[in-house]
Design a protein around this motif. Structure first.
Motif, PDB file in Angstrom:
ATOM      1  N   ILE A  74       0.842  -1.200   0.000  1.00  0.00           N
ATOM      2  CA  ILE A  74       0.000   0.000   0.000  1.00  0.00           C
ATOM      3  C   ILE A  74       0.877   1.250   0.000  1.00  0.00           C
ATOM      4  N   PRO A  75       0.359   2.355  -0.522  1.00  0.00           N
ATOM      5  CA  PRO A  75       1.151   3.583  -0.537  1.00  0.00           C
ATOM      6  C   PRO A  75       1.153   4.337   0.794  1.00  0.00           C
ATOM      7  N   GLY A  86      -3.716   3.826  -6.362  1.00  0.00           N
ATOM      8  CA  GLY A  86      -5.144   3.751  -6.610  1.00  0.00           C
ATOM      9  C   GLY A  86      -5.845   4.917  -5.940  1.00  0.00           C
ATOM     10  N   PHE A  87      -7.025   5.245  -6.455  1.00  0.00           N
ATOM     11  CA  PHE A  87      -7.800   6.358  -5.940  1.00  0.00           C
ATOM     12  C   PHE A  87      -9.253   5.943  -5.795  1.00  0.00           C
ATOM     13  N   GLY A 113      -1.644  -4.277  -4.668  1.00  0.00           N
ATOM     14  CA  GLY A 113      -0.219  -4.303  -4.353  1.00  0.00           C
ATOM     15  C   GLY A 113       0.336  -5.717  -4.247  1.00  0.00           C
ATOM     16  N   PHE A 114      -0.437  -6.604  -3.630  1.00  0.00           N
ATOM     17  CA  PHE A 114      -0.014  -7.996  -3.503  1.00  0.00           C
ATOM     18  C   PHE A 114       0.147  -8.639  -4.878  1.00  0.00           C
ATOM     19  N   LEU A 115      -0.839  -8.428  -5.754  1.00  0.00           N
ATOM     20  CA  LEU A 115      -0.767  -9.010  -7.096  1.00  0.00           C
ATOM     21  C   LEU A 115       0.384  -8.410  -7.890  1.00  0.00           C
ATOM     22  N   ALA A 116       0.634  -7.112  -7.716  1.00  0.00           N
ATOM     23  CA  ALA A 116       1.766  -6.475  -8.411  1.00  0.00           C
ATOM     24  C   ALA A 116       3.087  -7.073  -7.947  1.00  0.00           C
ATOM     25  N   PRO A 125       1.290   7.675  10.188  1.00  0.00           N
ATOM     26  CA  PRO A 125       0.307   7.039  11.080  1.00  0.00           C
ATOM     27  C   PRO A 125      -1.004   6.665  10.395  1.00  0.00           C
ATOM     28  N   ILE A 126      -1.045   6.634   9.068  1.00  0.00           N
ATOM     29  CA  ILE A 126      -2.300   6.394   8.355  1.00  0.00           C
ATOM     30  C   ILE A 126      -2.477   4.933   7.931  1.00  0.00           C
ATOM     31  N   VAL A 127      -1.555   4.063   8.222  1.00  0.00           N
ATOM     32  CA  VAL A 127      -1.694   2.650   7.848  1.00  0.00           C
ATOM     33  C   VAL A 127      -2.835   2.037   8.658  1.00  0.00           C
ATOM     34  N   MET A 128      -3.816   1.475   7.922  1.00  0.00           N
ATOM     35  CA  MET A 128      -5.018   0.928   8.557  1.00  0.00           C
ATOM     36  C   MET A 128      -5.175  -0.570   8.331  1.00  0.00           C
ATOM     37  N   ILE A 129      -4.039  -1.261   8.157  1.00  0.00           N
ATOM     38  CA  ILE A 129      -4.011  -2.724   8.042  1.00  0.00           C
ATOM     39  C   ILE A 129      -2.844  -3.213   8.891  1.00  0.00           C
ATOM     40  N   SER A 130      -3.076  -4.261   9.662  1.00  0.00           N
ATOM     41  CA  SER A 130      -1.989  -4.859  10.435  1.00  0.00           C
ATOM     42  C   SER A 130      -1.418  -6.089   9.751  1.00  0.00           C
TER      43      SER A 130
END
Length: 139
Positions: free
Chosen positions: A10-11, A79-80, A66-69, A15-20
């Motif tokens: 992810i880009p 992505g937007f 991102g995982f597939l890339a 402090p904005i990462v919302m996945i652990s």
């Protein structure tokens, strides 16, 4: 379960990462977890607010791309969010919770993807929506 650094997919950066954690990723789906920290930027008065749930869904969708890339050994594209529809926030989770988020791809056409996203806590749906995401085209 994948134990890599989620920021590979992810880009966003703290402090904005919302996945652990990335739990499962496939061609048409992805599942992640989020440990809701008390100091999360979207936590107010000990509760994760609705924008945090929406951001979690969006980042989970981004993590699939991102995982597939990474799997295909190509750069992770940006992505937007183009639109959010049918948003339902049924419950706000407390800090200290571990949320499970799932994205299912409903349509893909060129650089546009439509997904159904849901966030759960202990089997209870907290939030769900449809999201249209556009992937930036390479120059």
């Amino acid at each position: 379960m994948h134990h890599e650094d989620i920021t590979e997919y992810i880009p966003q950066r703290p402090p904005i990462v919302m996945i652990s954690r990335l739990i499962e990723a496939g061609e048409k789906n992805i599942r992640t977890e989020l440990d809701v920290a008390a100091d999360n930027v979207f936590v107010e008065n000990g509760t994760l607010m609705a924008p945090g749930l929406v951001e979690n869904i969006a980042q989970t969708a981004a993590a699939r791309v991102g995982f597939l890339a990474r799997r295909d050994n190509v750069p992770v594209p940006l992505g937007f969010i183009g639109a959010i529809q049918n948003l339902e926030v049924l419950e706000l989770p407390p800090a200290g919770s571990t949320l499970q988020t799932e994205i299912l791809i409903t349509h893909e056409l060129f650089n546009a993807t439509v997904v159904k996203g849901s966030v759960q806590l202990n089997g209870r749906t907290l939030a769900q929506c449809d999201m249209k995401i556009f992937i930036a085209q390479k120059p």
